[in-house]
Design a protein around this motif. Sequence first.
Motif, short mmCIF file in Angstrom:
data_model
loop_
_atom_site.label_atom_id
_atom_site.label_comp_id
_atom_site.label_asym_id
_atom_site.label_seq_id
_atom_site.Cartn_x
_atom_site.Cartn_y
_atom_site.Cartn_z
N LEU A 381 98.79 3.73 30.94
CA LEU A 381 99.88 3.08 32.04
C LEU A 381 99.59 2.65 33.03
O LEU A 381 98.63 2.78 34.01
N LEU A 382 100.36 1.08 33.38
CA LEU A 382 100.30 0.09 34.40
C LEU A 382 101.28 0.12 36.29
O LEU A 382 102.06 0.82 35.76
N GLY A 383 100.42 0.06 36.64
CA GLY A 383 101.24 0.25 38.02
C GLY A 383 100.90 0.04 38.95
O GLY A 383 99.47 -0.46 39.38
N THR A 384 102.02 0.31 40.05
CA THR A 384 101.58 0.21 41.45
C THR A 384 101.40 1.34 42.20
O THR A 384 100.91 2.44 41.53
N HIS A 385 101.74 1.44 43.32
CA HIS A 385 101.79 2.85 44.80
C HIS A 385 102.16 3.59 43.77
O HIS A 385 101.93 4.79 43.89
N ALA A 386 103.83 3.74 43.02
CA ALA A 386 104.25 4.01 41.99
C ALA A 386 103.61 4.93 41.98
O ALA A 386 104.22 6.64 41.21
N LEU A 387 102.57 4.72 41.07
CA LEU A 387 102.03 6.02 40.47
C LEU A 387 100.96 7.15 40.95
O LEU A 387 100.91 7.76 40.46
N PHE A 388 101.19 7.14 42.28
CA PHE A 388 100.86 8.33 42.88
C PHE A 388 101.52 9.25 43.35
O PHE A 388 101.90 10.62 43.35
N GLN A 389 103.44 9.50 42.94
CA GLN A 389 104.29 9.87 43.05
C GLN A 389 104.16 10.86 41.87
O GLN A 389 103.32 11.23 41.15
N GLU A 390 103.94 12.24 42.72
CA GLU A 390 104.14 13.73 42.69
C GLU A 390 104.63 14.20 40.85
O GLU A 390 104.13 14.33 40.31
N ASP A 391 106.07 13.01 40.51
CA ASP A 391 106.44 13.18 39.20
C ASP A 391 105.67 12.87 38.28
O ASP A 391 106.37 12.69 36.84
N VAL A 392 104.60 12.28 38.15
CA VAL A 392 104.20 11.31 37.58
C VAL A 392 103.38 12.24 37.24
O VAL A 392 101.76 12.41 37.20
#
Length: 704
Positions: A381-392
Amino acid sequence: MRPAELTPLFASAQSLTGIGPRLVILMKKALRLPPGVSEPRVIDLLWHLPTGVIDRRAEPAVADATPGTIVTLKVRVLKHKAPPRGNAKAPYKVAVEDDSGRLDLVFFHAERKFIERQLPVGEERYISGRLESYGDNLQMAHPDYIVAPEARGELPLLEPVYPLTAGLSGKVLIKAARQAVARVPELVEWQEPQWVQQRGWPTFGEALRRLHVPEDAADLSPGSKAWQRLAYDELLAGQLALGLVRQRTRAQPGRAVAGDKSIARRIVAALPFALTGSQTTALKEIAEDMAAPHRMLRLLQGDVGSGKTVVALLAMAIAVEAGAQTALMAPTEVLARQHLETIEPLAAASGLRVAVLTGREKGKARTALLERLAAGEIDILLGTHALFQEDVVFKDLAFAVIDEQHRFGVHQRLALQAKGKDGGTNVLVMTATPIPRTLLMTHYGDLDVSRLTEKPAGRKPVVTKALPVDAMEKLIARIKAQLAEGAQVYWVCPLIEGSDTSELAAAEERYAHLVQQFGDCVGLLHGAMSAQAKDATMAAFAANELQVLVATTVIEVGVNVPNANIMVIEHAERFGLAQLHQLRGRVGRGSRESFCMLLYKPPLGETAEARLKMMEETEDGFLIAEKDLELRGGGEVLGARQSGLPEFRVADVPGFEMLLAAARDDARLVLETDPELSGPRGRALRPLLYLFECDEAVRLFRAA
Ligand code: ADP
Ligand code: MG
């Protein structure tokens, strides 16, 4: 919990006499507050150290006093001489004398009542200020201090001078700092008694007192015993904190991740090039670290263009071979997409399932992606800060790569790590900033490091030249010729400080000018554009539909367009070496001869000149980083501000490296013998971590 004895130091500065809401706002400007602290506290005043002293110790007889110097005089008040009526501009004067001579104290725009109260005729006063000669007479305009003989102790004979801001007076800070110093409790010595004795260092409290209430001007030099002591305290706190974090990370049952090379082999076969020696070495180091049963936390350092992405991909393949998932996090959307582009074809060739998650994935598509992730149907999984989100939620995240560490904090790193089973994710941090050893040690402790020191084969040197900005039209003409041969150009316009032109406006203006010169092969990229527009512009540049890309500094990190061969940097004198080097790294990646033109506005300051010269002379990132350190001197040492790392409060001193090495050894020894800081010295050291607010470490042993 923070020891109760330290509580008064962490109260708002408003708890000090004479400091109210208005002053606190001003102090906020003058003091450097740690991130997240919105109102100055008593401790922040303690770390707001004087930059010098005014020496008021000279106490001559009036007749012996030297005009032009600061003196303290004991005088009798003779008479007040009000300005003649109707002449508001004339000063109010007060004649004073001692047995040897007399002088006038001079007040402009004075409030008469106030002066009469301060200087009653016939009384004795100590006055302190700069003595001047005025014709044949001596005078002192607006004495800094006027005190009655019984209040003499209030007159600071060595007056510390603090960095100020408009509206905030030195006197206010002196008073506040004195109160702050008085609040420092007696603390059990946390340093080795022998070490302290050998160096003749005062205690922590005494050291702070000597800096804020100096008795000797020499105390205020960063080489003084008091200052060195505090610097060592700060370095030791930092080293201990890093040691604690690392010890905890390592102690946690990590996860041994070993692959069978099945996927890696397919990736290597699909690569259009052979790995460099240092890529191979780095991979071997990473593979060994991942296979060991502790948690990996490793830094992969490599100059721009040294090929970190491929190393990351091959390392990720190991985790997938082991049946687990991996994540790669980039600081920006553009970079995340770019990683996708690099990785996608290789992934396709090797059977890796890749997806991207950024702030842009929304609604149904996002939900579907998260479902696949949780089901283990996504390998990378590539990404930005969005990877930190809890539902990830991953099915099984065994390995995470963080690109360009400087944009991320320790907290975020831990947050990502926590997404693995039992928080056991192995982490690889990649940075293109060649961090000098000292800096690494300061901010990362004994972090494991792999370095890519070779450039991939076939790279051409980048010819670098500094030019005064009046040469721009000539440069434009030369670029025009290059464009005809298919060249591609980055044109960087930085923020112009102190002018009304915003970074954006500067870039837009240049863009308009270059469109006039070169036509519609010019594009514009800036931070205020929508993500889509940015991607479209980048893609057009990458596809060679645009030949010139005018950009604000958004292209700084990681962008890869091999055909681009010219980098123009405007106001190069405003950039730090590290940043210039980063920008230059965008070119010289393909087969064309490459250039980096550093446009500057003369006259150049000494440091700026040295920087530009260094850029002309070398492309070795590690050398540049060392030089950068040297040019900035100890404290910016730390390149901290630029890189987003925490800054030192006192440790910016001569002998820094020696102190740091000692602090590192000391911290190591302490943690080896007393990992929980529960022995006598360990307990004494705990307040130190609070005093320097080593949060991460503090949280860790609180949890213990
Ligand atoms: P960076 O270290 O700056 O992230 P990248 O990973 O983006 O560098 O690599 C820069 C370019 O070099 C990419 O186009 C990549 O495919 C290429 N590259 C990587 N390794 C090699 C190699 N061993 N030989 C030739 N080219 C390479
Ligand atoms: Mg990169």
